[in-house]
Write a protein that holds these residues in place. Structure first.
Motif, PDB file in Angstrom:
ATOM      1  N   PRO A  82       0.824  -1.221   0.000  1.00  0.00           N
ATOM      2  CA  PRO A  82       0.000   0.000   0.000  1.00  0.00           C
ATOM      3  C   PRO A  82       0.856   1.268   0.000  1.00  0.00           C
ATOM      4  CG  PRO A  82      -0.881  -1.613   1.535  1.00  0.00           C
ATOM      5  CD  PRO A  82       0.431  -2.166   1.047  1.00  0.00           C
ATOM      6  N   LEU A  83       1.990   1.230   0.667  1.00  0.00           N
ATOM      7  CA  LEU A  83       2.851   2.410   0.659  1.00  0.00           C
ATOM      8  C   LEU A  83       3.368   2.713  -0.745  1.00  0.00           C
ATOM      9  CD1 LEU A  83       4.400   4.666   2.075  1.00  0.00           C
ATOM     10  CD2 LEU A  83       6.172   3.017   2.681  1.00  0.00           C
ATOM     11  N   SER A  84       3.768   1.676  -1.472  1.00  0.00           N
ATOM     12  CA  SER A  84       4.274   1.931  -2.823  1.00  0.00           C
ATOM     13  C   SER A  84       3.170   2.475  -3.710  1.00  0.00           C
ATOM     14  CB  SER A  84       4.890   0.665  -3.425  1.00  0.00           C
ATOM     15  OG  SER A  84       3.905  -0.272  -3.797  1.00  0.00           O
ATOM     16  N   THR A  85       1.972   1.947  -3.540  1.00  0.00           N
ATOM     17  CA  THR A  85       0.843   2.421  -4.334  1.00  0.00           C
ATOM     18  C   THR A  85       0.522   3.878  -4.006  1.00  0.00           C
ATOM     19  OG1 THR A  85      -0.043   0.190  -4.275  1.00  0.00           O
ATOM     20  CG2 THR A  85      -1.534   1.921  -4.992  1.00  0.00           C
TER      21      THR A  85
ATOM     22  N   ALA B 244       4.808  -3.431   5.392  1.00  0.00           N
ATOM     23  CA  ALA B 244       4.708  -4.888   5.316  1.00  0.00           C
ATOM     24  C   ALA B 244       4.695  -5.277   3.845  1.00  0.00           C
ATOM     25  CB  ALA B 244       3.438  -5.372   6.008  1.00  0.00           C
ATOM     26  N   ALA B 245       5.597  -6.175   3.467  1.00  0.00           N
ATOM     27  CA  ALA B 245       5.708  -6.588   2.068  1.00  0.00           C
ATOM     28  C   ALA B 245       4.861  -7.803   1.766  1.00  0.00           C
ATOM     29  CB  ALA B 245       7.165  -6.869   1.728  1.00  0.00           C
ATOM     30  N   THR B 246       4.387  -8.470   2.799  1.00  0.00           N
ATOM     31  CA  THR B 246       3.613  -9.701   2.616  1.00  0.00           C
ATOM     32  C   THR B 246       2.232  -9.561   3.234  1.00  0.00           C
ATOM     33  OG1 THR B 246       4.506 -10.611   4.672  1.00  0.00           O
ATOM     34  CG2 THR B 246       5.698 -11.116   2.638  1.00  0.00           C
ATOM     35  N   LYS B 247       1.348 -10.446   2.827  1.00  0.00           N
ATOM     36  CA  LYS B 247       0.018 -10.526   3.413  1.00  0.00           C
ATOM     37  C   LYS B 247       0.075 -11.459   4.623  1.00  0.00           C
ATOM     38  CE  LYS B 247      -1.519  -8.287  -0.221  1.00  0.00           C
ATOM     39  NZ  LYS B 247      -1.764  -6.850  -0.099  1.00  0.00           N
TER      40      LYS B 247
ATOM     41  N   ILE C 206       8.632   3.917  11.217  1.00  0.00           N
ATOM     42  CA  ILE C 206       7.244   4.397  11.100  1.00  0.00           C
ATOM     43  C   ILE C 206       6.573   3.517  10.057  1.00  0.00           C
ATOM     44  CG2 ILE C 206       5.754   6.377  10.622  1.00  0.00           C
ATOM     45  CD1 ILE C 206       8.237   8.164  11.077  1.00  0.00           C
ATOM     46  N   ILE C 207       5.783   2.573  10.514  1.00  0.00           N
ATOM     47  CA  ILE C 207       5.231   1.586   9.588  1.00  0.00           C
ATOM     48  C   ILE C 207       3.970   2.123   8.932  1.00  0.00           C
ATOM     49  CG2 ILE C 207       3.876   0.292  11.288  1.00  0.00           C
ATOM     50  CD1 ILE C 207       5.037  -2.262   9.765  1.00  0.00           C
ATOM     51  N   TYR C 208       3.810   1.785   7.668  1.00  0.00           N
ATOM     52  CA  TYR C 208       2.715   2.364   6.897  1.00  0.00           C
ATOM     53  C   TYR C 208       1.350   1.778   7.245  1.00  0.00           C
ATOM     54  CZ  TYR C 208       0.087   4.238   3.000  1.00  0.00           C
ATOM     55  OH  TYR C 208      -0.834   4.891   2.244  1.00  0.00           O
TER      56      TYR C 208
END
Lengths: 205, 205, 205
Positions: free
Chosen positions: A74-77, C68-71, C53-55
């Motif tokens: 979501p951050l990249s989007t 987070a890169a994964t689900k 700071i996590i998105y």
């Protein structure tokens, strides 16, 4: 202690003290004999070209050598749309060659004697910037074993240094630095070639 | 300089020069005293069995110790269907034991004194071939600390060498090689056991 | 050999034998001169605070530094719902500061001279427990280069030791230990700050 003041005798002393020289073939070292720690001059150098053919672009083919393992975050989007940067993790098994050209066959995975296997990821919002962790796997009669690398690929810099953090087989207990520089990127981004200059400062010779 | 020509005095000299021996308990080394770099004979050896119970197979249970963190990549679907190989990343927190058998309790995560924590990934299209990066975490009264490992698990080879790239606590500043060999794979692929022979060539003794 | 019995002369000897001292500027070391292996006292120390700071939490903003890169994995959903623990992989590019406070600007990515770039993952079912692999990237006039770190972040412990497995530039060939301790976690979990005490035991000085 006068004999110790000469630089070449110092080097000899370091080899003796650190290597405890041996002719054994333990660890697949096959006759290699002395462990050298030499921080001013590399004990081993090589240049390899890494070829990455990513699957997820327009002309994906079955001879691709890497694939994005994750979906866009979501951050990249949110911040880098339509690019897919922050958080993308790519698994790769890339051929490495001594010259710039790939061998002519599509069956690269079987035929190339040196491969880079591991993962890279993109970690910047506005532009590609990468981080790598991988093994260089050597599998020829001339050299067999692995080098393990890790580090930041700061793509805005012309050259980027990664650490060689260990090695096995012919590269038993090696450490050093690998300098990356981009050598080519195809217009559709499906292929890139990176020059990898590896210098070992701890190695068996 | 005649006294330096004897092999055992060379070893003593290396220990003294590299270790600068000390009885301090810094870094949780608890009385360990000398740092040894010994490239012909390991300064420490151990054999451990790694048990991986992956969640995503038929008989998944809550005592699983690993899980695929990613979805199948388009590349894996295109070339290795129905296998799920290229690009699969698996996060694991696996018990390690000195004997082959797991302890009898399902609550392994709480009761096992040695664990392997990290990630492996599959990086070949036609068959499983893996790459590992993980920590071996020791948590008993006898030994406490971590070893950090990284390397290619070339599954077509009978034995595969990974690098031990660092250590902490009782394994402060350790380096070495870990040799993996598959010891068992269950028929439904939900469980595998790998023998891990760790040899340290730089360590406190 | 009487002169060798003095501790300070032993240290001098180790510097000479291991470092083969030089005034060259190779590897971007810029005048640094001797490689030191010193296992009882660090050859270099620094304290840095890592800000993450996590998105993916409630107040996500474009100045987030990780994602987070994964689900969520099926295992995490099965055993730790509604938490998202086992198998979560987070890509980060976090600012690091010498004091506790972040600089006042939201454009942190451009303005902070030290960054931590890489990946962490959660590997426990019941609670957060992490594993890290990343580079500390220094980019100021005072110091330029990278340190590469890897290890288990055993979050139930007050302090956790990771390995510094290599370095480049001003940190050419460095190794050591980094001790992490949690310094702050925001109520909504969107921000954490970790104190990172880095001690190098092999480095150029």
């Amino acid at each position: 202690m006068a004999t110790w003041s000469n630089a070449s005798s110092l080097i000899v002393a370091a080899v003796i003290l650190l290597g405890l020289s041996s002719a054994s073939v333990a660890h697949g070292r096959r006759g290699r004999r002395s462990f050298v720690s030499s921080y001013d001059e590399p004990c081993m150098e090589m240049r390899l070209y890494l070829h990455d053919i990513i699957y997820d672009y327009s002309n994906s083919t079955s001879n691709s050598t890497s694939a994005a393992a994750t979906k866009p975050t979501p951050l990249s989007t949110a911040v880098s749309n339509p690019g897919y940067f922050f958080g993308e993790m790519v698994v790769f098994n890339d051929p490495m060659t001594e010259g710039r050209a790939l061998p002519p066959s599509p069956a690269m995975e079987e035929e190339t004697a040196v491969r880079a296997q591991g993962v890279y990821l993109y970690d910047k919002k506005e532009a590609p910037n990468a981080w790598f962790a991988f093994s260089v796997v050597f599998n020829s009669t001339g050299r067999r074993g692995t080098l393990n690398l890790m580090g930041a690929d700061l793509m805005s810099e012309k050259t980027r240094d990664l650490s060689v953090v260990g090695g096995t087989g012919d590269f038993f207990m090696s450490r050093g630095v690998a300098t990356l520089s981009t050598d080519e990127v195809s217009a559709d981004l499906s292929y890139f070639r990176v020059k990898v200059d590896i210098k070992l400062y701890e190695c068996y010779v």
